[in-house]
Write a protein that holds these residues in place. Structure first.
Motif, PDB file in Angstrom:
ATOM      1  N   GLN A 287       0.733  -1.244   0.085  1.00 13.82           N
ATOM      2  CA  GLN A 287       0.538   0.061  -0.489  1.00 13.82           C
ATOM      3  C   GLN A 287       0.378   1.370   0.412  1.00 13.82           C
ATOM      4  O   GLN A 287       0.510   2.124  -0.470  1.00 13.82           O
ATOM      5  CB  GLN A 287      -0.755   0.001   0.924  1.00 13.82           C
ATOM      6  CG  GLN A 287      -2.021   1.367   1.431  1.00 13.82           C
ATOM      7  CD  GLN A 287      -2.813   1.277   0.446  1.00 13.82           C
ATOM      8  OE1 GLN A 287      -3.623  -0.295  -0.200  1.00 13.82           O
ATOM      9  NE2 GLN A 287      -3.466   2.507  -0.574  1.00 13.82           N
ATOM     10  N   GLU A 288       1.880   1.211   0.845  1.00 15.69           N
ATOM     11  CA  GLU A 288       2.704   2.312   0.431  1.00 15.69           C
ATOM     12  C   GLU A 288       3.600   2.551  -0.686  1.00 15.69           C
ATOM     13  O   GLU A 288       4.110   3.925  -0.844  1.00 15.69           O
ATOM     14  CB  GLU A 288       3.492   2.406   1.793  1.00 15.69           C
ATOM     15  CG  GLU A 288       3.407   2.404   3.550  1.00 15.69           C
ATOM     16  CD  GLU A 288       4.283   1.729   4.142  1.00 15.69           C
ATOM     17  OE1 GLU A 288       5.193   1.663   3.773  1.00 15.69           O
ATOM     18  OE2 GLU A 288       3.741   2.200   5.403  1.00 15.69           O
ATOM     19  N   GLN A 289       4.269   1.585  -1.209  1.00 13.05           N
ATOM     20  CA  GLN A 289       4.475   1.599  -2.418  1.00 13.05           C
ATOM     21  C   GLN A 289       3.668   2.029  -3.573  1.00 13.05           C
ATOM     22  O   GLN A 289       4.248   2.941  -5.044  1.00 13.05           O
ATOM     23  CB  GLN A 289       5.421   0.323  -2.742  1.00 13.05           C
ATOM     24  CG  GLN A 289       6.189  -0.041  -2.068  1.00 13.05           C
ATOM     25  CD  GLN A 289       6.987  -1.557  -2.475  1.00 13.05           C
ATOM     26  OE1 GLN A 289       5.966  -2.227  -3.004  1.00 13.05           O
ATOM     27  NE2 GLN A 289       7.848  -2.537  -2.164  1.00 13.05           N
ATOM     28  N   ALA A 290       2.372   1.668  -3.540  1.00 16.74           N
ATOM     29  CA  ALA A 290       1.468   2.322  -4.377  1.00 16.74           C
ATOM     30  C   ALA A 290       1.330   3.729  -4.398  1.00 16.74           C
ATOM     31  O   ALA A 290       0.917   4.137  -5.096  1.00 16.74           O
ATOM     32  CB  ALA A 290       0.367   1.600  -4.504  1.00 16.74           C
ATOM     33  N   ASP A 291       0.978   4.313  -2.962  1.00 18.01           N
ATOM     34  CA  ASP A 291       0.837   5.609  -2.420  1.00 18.01           C
ATOM     35  C   ASP A 291       1.999   6.708  -2.696  1.00 18.01           C
ATOM     36  O   ASP A 291       1.971   7.657  -3.856  1.00 18.01           O
ATOM     37  CB  ASP A 291       0.790   5.584  -1.283  1.00 18.01           C
ATOM     38  CG  ASP A 291       0.007   5.312  -0.502  1.00 18.01           C
ATOM     39  OD1 ASP A 291      -1.687   5.112  -1.256  1.00 18.01           O
ATOM     40  OD2 ASP A 291      -0.764   4.383   0.896  1.00 18.01           O
ATOM     41  N   ASP A 292       2.808   5.550  -2.915  1.00 13.97           N
ATOM     42  CA  ASP A 292       4.153   6.738  -3.053  1.00 13.97           C
ATOM     43  C   ASP A 292       4.229   6.799  -4.997  1.00 13.97           C
ATOM     44  O   ASP A 292       5.141   7.630  -5.286  1.00 13.97           O
ATOM     45  CB  ASP A 292       5.622   6.123  -2.732  1.00 13.97           C
ATOM     46  CG  ASP A 292       5.918   6.364  -1.406  1.00 13.97           C
ATOM     47  OD1 ASP A 292       5.710   7.415  -0.550  1.00 13.97           O
ATOM     48  OD2 ASP A 292       6.461   4.907  -0.418  1.00 13.97           O
ATOM     49  N   LEU A 293       3.822   5.837  -5.715  1.00 15.54           N
ATOM     50  CA  LEU A 293       3.776   5.783  -6.898  1.00 15.54           C
ATOM     51  C   LEU A 293       2.536   6.521  -7.297  1.00 15.54           C
ATOM     52  O   LEU A 293       3.011   8.395  -8.287  1.00 15.54           O
ATOM     53  CB  LEU A 293       3.527   4.617  -7.411  1.00 15.54           C
ATOM     54  CG  LEU A 293       4.808   3.334  -7.530  1.00 15.54           C
ATOM     55  CD1 LEU A 293       4.706   1.727  -8.469  1.00 15.54           C
ATOM     56  CD2 LEU A 293       5.792   4.203  -8.858  1.00 15.54           C
ATOM     57  N   MET A 294       1.627   7.370  -6.655  1.00 17.98           N
ATOM     58  CA  MET A 294       0.907   8.387  -7.127  1.00 17.98           C
ATOM     59  C   MET A 294       1.101   9.146  -7.307  1.00 17.98           C
ATOM     60  O   MET A 294       1.188   9.980  -7.851  1.00 17.98           O
ATOM     61  CB  MET A 294      -0.354   7.876  -6.188  1.00 17.98           C
ATOM     62  CG  MET A 294      -1.724   7.933  -6.880  1.00 17.98           C
ATOM     63  SD  MET A 294      -2.330   7.307  -8.132  1.00 17.98           S
ATOM     64  CE  MET A 294      -3.940   8.475  -8.496  1.00 17.98           C
ATOM     65  N   LYS A 295       2.377   9.357  -5.968  1.00 20.85           N
ATOM     66  CA  LYS A 295       2.558  10.852  -5.524  1.00 20.85           C
ATOM     67  C   LYS A 295       3.060  11.272  -6.394  1.00 20.85           C
ATOM     68  O   LYS A 295       3.549  12.214  -7.205  1.00 20.85           O
ATOM     69  CB  LYS A 295       3.042  10.791  -4.191  1.00 20.85           C
ATOM     70  CG  LYS A 295       2.572  10.937  -2.900  1.00 20.85           C
ATOM     71  CD  LYS A 295       2.890  10.764  -1.891  1.00 20.85           C
ATOM     72  CE  LYS A 295       1.791  10.247  -0.367  1.00 20.85           C
ATOM     73  NZ  LYS A 295       2.745  11.221   0.941  1.00 20.85           N
ATOM     74  N   GLN A 296       4.393  10.477  -6.953  1.00 20.10           N
ATOM     75  CA  GLN A 296       4.864  11.176  -8.146  1.00 20.10           C
ATOM     76  C   GLN A 296       4.727  10.563  -9.138  1.00 20.10           C
ATOM     77  O   GLN A 296       4.793  11.763 -10.476  1.00 20.10           O
ATOM     78  CB  GLN A 296       6.098   9.731  -8.581  1.00 20.10           C
ATOM     79  CG  GLN A 296       7.518   9.227  -7.277  1.00 20.10           C
ATOM     80  CD  GLN A 296       8.479   8.021  -7.548  1.00 20.10           C
ATOM     81  OE1 GLN A 296       8.238   7.347  -8.319  1.00 20.10           O
ATOM     82  NE2 GLN A 296       8.764   8.103  -6.176  1.00 20.10           N
TER      83      GLN A 296
END
Length: 304
Positions: free
Chosen positions: A165-174
């Motif tokens: 979930q944290e990895q998906a959130d970071d990709l979304m922010k990028q």
């Protein structure tokens, strides 16, 4: 020195000669036997010993007088420079002493030069650096501005401890940051295009005003041209009247001198490239194909 056969000393009248067979020294009287020598491939005067030898390949023995002379000579002490030969003359002893002194000087000089060379090399090299490999790597890393990396322990990538979930959130922010950058770039580009279009419209409006001004100027110029045409007609009438030619002087006078431009002789040719006057010799020197000065016409000086 003396002859090896008759033992007579050599002087100005009794000259020393070498035997071509054995190489020892003899006087001219003792060297009076002719024979054919293979090494010279000719006849030559040799000594009695060489004449008696039938086989030339054998080792040539020196004469008996040579052995007698060596028996009288005592071998000198190599360490003592003051020793003399028993049967040698004073000049021979002096030459022997000089040779021994030269040998000793060369030995000492060689030893001293080797020591000097070793000392110079040591001074040039200096003390060897005592830095270790790790210190040298640290200095290189500081000069390059990179972290120190040891070759013994390779650096392994750190494991990713984030959840999915944290990895998906970071990709979304990028992705959102990239979209914002693209929209900002697009807005800036549109602003630049709008400013360019406004400038083009202003230039078009100014060009229409300039065309109107040009039309006005052309109308004014037409009137001026009409006046110039009338003046030109009057001048042509004056030129056509022959009675006025005597009173009116010609505007152009030929002030050209009929001399060569180089040697000041009478000119006979005119260069069609530079229009200067030359004689025949000077024109050949002046002739140049690159400047168009390779053609000429005949020149006739004026009669007045």
């Amino acid at each position: 020195m003396a002859c090896n056969t008759c033992a007579k000393p050599f002087n100005l009248l009794r000259k020393e000669k070498g035997c071509p067979g054995c190489g020892f020294s003899y006087c001219s009287k003792c060297l009076d036997h002719k024979m054919f020598l293979e090494k010279l491939n000719a006849e030559a005067k040799v000594c009695v010993q060489c004449k008696k030898k039938s086989n030339y390949d054998k080792k040539i023995e020196p004469p008996s007088a040579y052995f007698k002379r060596l028996a009288t000579v005592q071998p000198p002490d190599p360490n003592d420079s003051n020793t003399n030969y028993a049967g040698a003359s004073s000049k021979d002893n002096e030459i022997l002493k000089r040779l021994q002194n030269l040998k000793q000087e060369q030995v000492h000089k060689k030893v001293s030069t080797d020591d000097e060379i070793a000392q110079r090399l040591k001074n040039i090299k200096g003390d060897l650096p005592s830095a270790s490999v790790s210190e040298i790597e640290a200095r290189l890393a500081n000069l390059r501005g990179v972290p120190v990396q040891s070759h013994c322990k390779p650096i392994l990538p750190t494991p990713d401890l984030r959840t999915e979930q944290e990895q998906a959130d970071d990709l979304m922010k990028q992705y959102l940051e990239q979209v914002n950058i693209d929209t900002k770039y697009k807005d800036d580009f549109n602003d630049i295009i709008d400013s360019i279009e406004s400038r083009v419209q202003k230039l078009k409006s100014s060009s229409t005003e300039i065309s109107e001004d040009k039309s006005k100027l052309l109308s004014n110029n037409n009137t001026e041209l009409d006046e110039e045409e009338t003046v030109n007609k009057i001048i042509e009438k004056i030129k056509a009247d022959p009675s006025l030619d005597e009173t009116v002087d010609s505007p152009t006078k030929n002030d050209e001198l009929p001399f060569c431009e180089i040697c000041n002789e009478d000119a006979v040719l005119r260069c069609l490239g530079c229009r200067y006057l030359f004689c025949k010799l000077c024109f050949m020197e002046h002739k140049d194909d690159d400047d168009g000065c390779d053609r000429y016409e005949n020149y006739q000086p004026p009669t007045n």
